[in-house]
Motif scaffolding. Sequence first.
Motif, PDB file in Angstrom:
ATOM      1  N   LEU A  12      -0.419   4.710  -4.476  1.00  0.00           N
ATOM      2  CA  LEU A  12       0.861   4.792  -3.758  1.00  0.00           C
ATOM      3  C   LEU A  12       1.449   6.192  -3.827  1.00  0.00           C
ATOM      4  O   LEU A  12       1.987   6.704  -2.836  1.00  0.00           O
ATOM      5  CB  LEU A  12       1.845   3.757  -4.317  1.00  0.00           C
ATOM      6  CG  LEU A  12       1.452   2.291  -4.106  1.00  0.00           C
ATOM      7  CD1 LEU A  12       2.411   1.374  -4.850  1.00  0.00           C
ATOM      8  CD2 LEU A  12       1.372   1.947  -2.627  1.00  0.00           C
ATOM      9  N   ALA A  13       1.339   6.842  -4.971  1.00  0.00           N
ATOM     10  CA  ALA A  13       1.873   8.204  -5.134  1.00  0.00           C
ATOM     11  C   ALA A  13       1.126   9.204  -4.249  1.00  0.00           C
ATOM     12  O   ALA A  13       1.694  10.218  -3.829  1.00  0.00           O
ATOM     13  CB  ALA A  13       1.796   8.636  -6.595  1.00  0.00           C
ATOM     14  N   MET A  14      -0.119   8.910  -3.949  1.00  0.00           N
ATOM     15  CA  MET A  14      -0.914   9.817  -3.120  1.00  0.00           C
ATOM     16  C   MET A  14      -0.357   9.962  -1.709  1.00  0.00           C
ATOM     17  O   MET A  14      -0.584  10.987  -1.062  1.00  0.00           O
ATOM     18  CB  MET A  14      -2.376   9.352  -3.069  1.00  0.00           C
ATOM     19  CG  MET A  14      -3.155   9.634  -4.335  1.00  0.00           C
ATOM     20  SD  MET A  14      -3.160  11.372  -4.814  1.00  0.00           S
ATOM     21  CE  MET A  14      -3.993  12.090  -3.407  1.00  0.00           C
ATOM     22  N   GLU A  15       0.398   8.988  -1.247  1.00  0.00           N
ATOM     23  CA  GLU A  15       1.023   9.134   0.075  1.00  0.00           C
ATOM     24  C   GLU A  15       2.018  10.295   0.052  1.00  0.00           C
ATOM     25  O   GLU A  15       2.070  11.097   0.979  1.00  0.00           O
ATOM     26  CB  GLU A  15       1.707   7.837   0.505  1.00  0.00           C
ATOM     27  CG  GLU A  15       2.356   7.911   1.871  1.00  0.00           C
ATOM     28  CD  GLU A  15       1.384   8.030   3.035  1.00  0.00           C
ATOM     29  OE1 GLU A  15       1.857   8.260   4.163  1.00  0.00           O
ATOM     30  OE2 GLU A  15       0.163   7.881   2.863  1.00  0.00           O
ATOM     31  N   CYS A  84      -9.613   5.825  -4.224  1.00  0.00           N
ATOM     32  CA  CYS A  84      -9.271   4.713  -3.316  1.00  0.00           C
ATOM     33  C   CYS A  84      -8.427   5.213  -2.145  1.00  0.00           C
ATOM     34  O   CYS A  84      -8.631   4.808  -0.999  1.00  0.00           O
ATOM     35  CB  CYS A  84      -8.544   3.604  -4.072  1.00  0.00           C
ATOM     36  SG  CYS A  84      -9.604   2.702  -5.218  1.00  0.00           S
ATOM     37  N   TYR A  85      -7.489   6.109  -2.434  1.00  0.00           N
ATOM     38  CA  TYR A  85      -6.679   6.680  -1.365  1.00  0.00           C
ATOM     39  C   TYR A  85      -7.559   7.508  -0.414  1.00  0.00           C
ATOM     40  O   TYR A  85      -7.395   7.456   0.802  1.00  0.00           O
ATOM     41  CB  TYR A  85      -5.544   7.539  -1.923  1.00  0.00           C
ATOM     42  CG  TYR A  85      -4.568   7.958  -0.859  1.00  0.00           C
ATOM     43  CD1 TYR A  85      -3.512   7.136  -0.506  1.00  0.00           C
ATOM     44  CD2 TYR A  85      -4.709   9.160  -0.183  1.00  0.00           C
ATOM     45  CE1 TYR A  85      -2.619   7.503   0.498  1.00  0.00           C
ATOM     46  CE2 TYR A  85      -3.835   9.534   0.812  1.00  0.00           C
ATOM     47  CZ  TYR A  85      -2.786   8.702   1.150  1.00  0.00           C
ATOM     48  OH  TYR A  85      -1.917   9.066   2.141  1.00  0.00           O
ATOM     49  N   GLY A  86      -8.502   8.246  -0.970  1.00  0.00           N
ATOM     50  CA  GLY A  86      -9.415   9.034  -0.139  1.00  0.00           C
ATOM     51  C   GLY A  86     -10.244   8.165   0.791  1.00  0.00           C
ATOM     52  O   GLY A  86     -10.445   8.504   1.957  1.00  0.00           O
ATOM     53  N   LEU A 137      -0.237   6.582   5.523  1.00  0.00           N
ATOM     54  CA  LEU A 137      -0.039   5.127   5.504  1.00  0.00           C
ATOM     55  C   LEU A 137       1.397   4.710   5.799  1.00  0.00           C
ATOM     56  O   LEU A 137       1.626   3.635   6.324  1.00  0.00           O
ATOM     57  CB  LEU A 137      -0.476   4.553   4.152  1.00  0.00           C
ATOM     58  CG  LEU A 137      -1.958   4.709   3.836  1.00  0.00           C
ATOM     59  CD1 LEU A 137      -2.252   4.208   2.437  1.00  0.00           C
ATOM     60  CD2 LEU A 137      -2.808   3.972   4.856  1.00  0.00           C
ATOM     61  N   TYR A 138       2.354   5.561   5.442  1.00  0.00           N
ATOM     62  CA  TYR A 138       3.751   5.249   5.750  1.00  0.00           C
ATOM     63  C   TYR A 138       4.077   5.847   7.112  1.00  0.00           C
ATOM     64  O   TYR A 138       3.901   7.041   7.342  1.00  0.00           O
ATOM     65  CB  TYR A 138       4.703   5.814   4.691  1.00  0.00           C
ATOM     66  CG  TYR A 138       6.141   5.705   5.139  1.00  0.00           C
ATOM     67  CD1 TYR A 138       6.797   4.480   5.083  1.00  0.00           C
ATOM     68  CD2 TYR A 138       6.814   6.796   5.656  1.00  0.00           C
ATOM     69  CE1 TYR A 138       8.095   4.357   5.532  1.00  0.00           C
ATOM     70  CE2 TYR A 138       8.115   6.680   6.106  1.00  0.00           C
ATOM     71  CZ  TYR A 138       8.750   5.465   6.040  1.00  0.00           C
ATOM     72  OH  TYR A 138      10.038   5.342   6.490  1.00  0.00           O
ATOM     73  N   VAL A 139       4.551   5.013   7.992  1.00  0.00           N
ATOM     74  CA  VAL A 139       4.898   5.451   9.342  1.00  0.00           C
ATOM     75  C   VAL A 139       6.320   4.983   9.628  1.00  0.00           C
ATOM     76  O   VAL A 139       6.648   3.825   9.381  1.00  0.00           O
ATOM     77  CB  VAL A 139       3.915   4.836  10.378  1.00  0.00           C
ATOM     78  CG1 VAL A 139       4.312   5.210  11.787  1.00  0.00           C
ATOM     79  CG2 VAL A 139       2.499   5.279  10.082  1.00  0.00           C
TER      80      VAL A 139
END
Length: 146
Positions: A12-15, A84-86, A137-139
């Motif tokens: 989540l922090a990766m966003e 996982c974010y990658g 991921l956040y839009v």
Amino acid sequence: MLYILITILTFLAMEGVTWLTHKFVMHGFLWYLHEDHHQPKYQGIFEKNDAFFVIFAIPSIALFYFGINPELNFLFFIGLGILCYGVAYFLIHDVLIHQRFKWFKNTKNKYLVGLRKAHKIHHKHLGKEHGECFGMLYVPWKYFSM
């Protein structure tokens, strides 16, 4: 359980890391690597922009290494969250949005369509200035209601 939480929180922090890096690094001092990604109909198999996959993999690889030496520890799971974010970034950005692979060509999912719309808005600016929608991921809600 703690390690699962660390992995999820890192993901989540990766966003936020992605948004900051995209806005201030990719559209800043490393624009020369990112610029070809903003050009219409790039014809090559790879872009200079693809170097960012390697750049962003280095911290994850280092965290895996230090997360198992001398024994398994929390650093491994931070590296796992980054990995996982990658993977999610690759699937969303390169597969879904830019269609570098034709796997999700005709999706009707409202969230995924909103992601595509937001990214299209980001790419309407061919230069490094005046950009918007730097995350992945956040839009913002407005792109789901367009």
